[in-house]
Design a protein around this motif. Sequence first.
Motif, PDB file in Angstrom:
ATOM      1  N   TYR A   3      26.278  32.160  53.817  1.00 17.66           N
ATOM      2  CA  TYR A   3      26.508  31.165  54.860  1.00 17.66           C
ATOM      3  C   TYR A   3      27.966  30.692  54.833  1.00 17.66           C
ATOM      4  O   TYR A   3      28.637  30.647  55.871  1.00 17.66           O
ATOM      5  N   MET A   4      28.469  30.348  53.652  1.00 16.09           N
ATOM      6  CA  MET A   4      29.856  29.878  53.543  1.00 16.09           C
ATOM      7  C   MET A   4      30.845  30.968  53.970  1.00 16.09           C
ATOM      8  O   MET A   4      31.853  30.681  54.617  1.00 16.09           O
ATOM      9  N   ALA A   5      30.547  32.215  53.642  1.00 13.46           N
ATOM     10  CA  ALA A   5      31.413  33.316  54.054  1.00 13.46           C
ATOM     11  C   ALA A   5      31.408  33.465  55.578  1.00 13.46           C
ATOM     12  O   ALA A   5      32.462  33.691  56.192  1.00 13.46           O
ATOM     13  N   ALA A   6      30.250  33.305  56.200  1.00  9.25           N
ATOM     14  CA  ALA A   6      30.159  33.395  57.657  1.00  9.25           C
ATOM     15  C   ALA A   6      30.922  32.242  58.314  1.00  9.25           C
ATOM     16  O   ALA A   6      31.589  32.440  59.336  1.00  9.25           O
ATOM     17  N   VAL A   7      30.829  31.057  57.731  1.00  7.07           N
ATOM     18  CA  VAL A   7      31.584  29.907  58.262  1.00  7.07           C
ATOM     19  C   VAL A   7      33.082  30.185  58.174  1.00  7.07           C
ATOM     20  O   VAL A   7      33.828  29.952  59.130  1.00  7.07           O
ATOM     21  N   ALA A   8      33.531  30.690  57.036  1.00 10.99           N
ATOM     22  CA  ALA A   8      34.956  30.960  56.837  1.00 10.99           C
ATOM     23  C   ALA A   8      35.456  32.057  57.779  1.00 10.99           C
ATOM     24  O   ALA A   8      36.557  31.968  58.326  1.00 10.99           O
ATOM     25  N   GLU A   9      34.645  33.072  57.986  1.00 11.77           N
ATOM     26  CA  GLU A   9      35.085  34.210  58.793  1.00 11.77           C
ATOM     27  C   GLU A   9      34.915  33.986  60.293  1.00 11.77           C
ATOM     28  O   GLU A   9      35.781  34.355  61.081  1.00 11.77           O
ATOM     29  N   PHE A  10      33.775  33.367  60.685  1.00  8.15           N
ATOM     30  CA  PHE A  10      33.447  33.281  62.107  1.00  8.15           C
ATOM     31  C   PHE A  10      33.452  31.855  62.663  1.00  8.15           C
ATOM     32  O   PHE A  10      33.341  31.664  63.866  1.00  8.15           O
ATOM     33  N   GLY A  11      33.493  30.843  61.783  1.00  5.09           N
ATOM     34  CA  GLY A  11      33.448  29.457  62.222  1.00  5.09           C
ATOM     35  C   GLY A  11      32.055  28.872  62.068  1.00  5.09           C
ATOM     36  O   GLY A  11      31.063  29.598  62.123  1.00  5.09           O
ATOM     37  N   ASP A  12      31.999  27.549  61.918  1.00  4.65           N
ATOM     38  CA  ASP A  12      30.712  26.916  61.622  1.00  4.65           C
ATOM     39  C   ASP A  12      29.760  26.848  62.809  1.00  4.65           C
ATOM     40  O   ASP A  12      28.576  26.571  62.633  1.00  4.65           O
ATOM     41  N   ALA A  35      27.258  32.327  65.765  1.00  2.00           N
ATOM     42  CA  ALA A  35      25.892  32.844  65.618  1.00  2.00           C
ATOM     43  C   ALA A  35      25.661  33.354  64.193  1.00  2.00           C
ATOM     44  O   ALA A  35      24.582  33.168  63.631  1.00  2.00           O
ATOM     45  N   GLN A  36      26.676  33.989  63.627  1.00  2.00           N
ATOM     46  CA  GLN A  36      26.545  34.517  62.265  1.00  2.00           C
ATOM     47  C   GLN A  36      26.325  33.384  61.263  1.00  2.00           C
ATOM     48  O   GLN A  36      25.470  33.485  60.377  1.00  2.00           O
ATOM     49  N   ALA A  37      27.089  32.297  61.397  1.00  2.00           N
ATOM     50  CA  ALA A  37      26.934  31.164  60.486  1.00  2.00           C
ATOM     51  C   ALA A  37      25.577  30.495  60.690  1.00  2.00           C
ATOM     52  O   ALA A  37      24.909  30.121  59.725  1.00  2.00           O
ATOM     53  N   SER A  38      25.158  30.388  61.930  1.00  2.00           N
ATOM     54  CA  SER A  38      23.861  29.771  62.220  1.00  2.00           C
ATOM     55  C   SER A  38      22.716  30.577  61.620  1.00  2.00           C
ATOM     56  O   SER A  38      21.798  30.015  61.010  1.00  2.00           O
ATOM     57  N   THR A  39      22.770  31.876  61.768  1.00  2.00           N
ATOM     58  CA  THR A  39      21.743  32.761  61.213  1.00  2.00           C
ATOM     59  C   THR A  39      21.717  32.671  59.687  1.00  2.00           C
ATOM     60  O   THR A  39      20.646  32.576  59.080  1.00  2.00           O
ATOM     61  N   ALA A  40      22.897  32.687  59.083  1.00  2.00           N
ATOM     62  CA  ALA A  40      22.984  32.615  57.617  1.00  2.00           C
ATOM     63  C   ALA A  40      22.488  31.262  57.110  1.00  2.00           C
ATOM     64  O   ALA A  40      21.788  31.193  56.098  1.00  2.00           O
ATOM     65  N   LYS A  41      22.816  30.190  57.825  1.00  3.18           N
ATOM     66  CA  LYS A  41      22.365  28.861  57.419  1.00  3.18           C
ATOM     67  C   LYS A  41      20.846  28.758  57.510  1.00  3.18           C
ATOM     68  O   LYS A  41      20.189  28.208  56.618  1.00  3.18           O
ATOM     69  N   THR A  42      20.287  29.287  58.579  1.00  2.48           N
ATOM     70  CA  THR A  42      18.837  29.263  58.754  1.00  2.48           C
ATOM     71  C   THR A  42      18.136  30.008  57.614  1.00  2.48           C
ATOM     72  O   THR A  42      17.144  29.522  57.061  1.00  2.48           O
ATOM     73  N   ALA A  43      18.658  31.174  57.239  1.00  5.01           N
ATOM     74  CA  ALA A  43      18.071  31.956  56.143  1.00  5.01           C
ATOM     75  C   ALA A  43      18.158  31.182  54.827  1.00  5.01           C
ATOM     76  O   ALA A  43      17.184  31.132  54.063  1.00  5.01           O
ATOM     77  N   TRP A  44      19.299  30.572  54.564  1.00  3.30           N
ATOM     78  CA  TRP A  44      19.490  29.806  53.329  1.00  3.30           C
ATOM     79  C   TRP A  44      18.535  28.623  53.264  1.00  3.30           C
ATOM     80  O   TRP A  44      17.842  28.432  52.258  1.00  3.30           O
ATOM     81  N   LEU A  45      18.475  27.838  54.339  1.00  3.77           N
ATOM     82  CA  LEU A  45      17.605  26.658  54.345  1.00  3.77           C
ATOM     83  C   LEU A  45      16.125  27.027  54.274  1.00  3.77           C
ATOM     84  O   LEU A  45      15.331  26.327  53.634  1.00  3.77           O
ATOM     85  N   ALA A  46      15.749  28.130  54.901  1.00  4.59           N
ATOM     86  CA  ALA A  46      14.351  28.579  54.839  1.00  4.59           C
ATOM     87  C   ALA A  46      13.968  28.947  53.410  1.00  4.59           C
ATOM     88  O   ALA A  46      12.870  28.623  52.943  1.00  4.59           O
TER      89      ALA A  46
END
Length: 99
Positions: A65-74, A77-88
């Motif tokens: 998730y942090m890598a997606a935020v750094a690369e694509f912004g918070d 879609a990539q950060a949102s997907t990664a955050k959802t997976a982490w929180l789940a």
Amino acid sequence: MAILKQISTQTNFAGGIKDLAHGAHIAEEAGVAADDFEVIFNTDEVHTLRRKSYSAQSDYLFFDYMAAVAEFGDTSAQASTAKTAWLAQREAVKTQFPK
């Protein structure tokens, strides 16, 4: 470790329970109905078990998730997907080891 308590009789009937799945298995073997038992963890044990499980099952998803935020912004879609997976996965750990 936790104990199993039969709700209808308020009797503790097993110890050494590792998680909810293990508790359900032991309760079934003891002939206790699925809705007639609860797994009781000591609060300190819950925290310890959760920390171990977070490390093994969800920390790497946080880094994704942090890598997606750094690369694509918070807001990407990539950060949102990664955050959802982490929180789940964190929620799955909490479900496995309830307070």
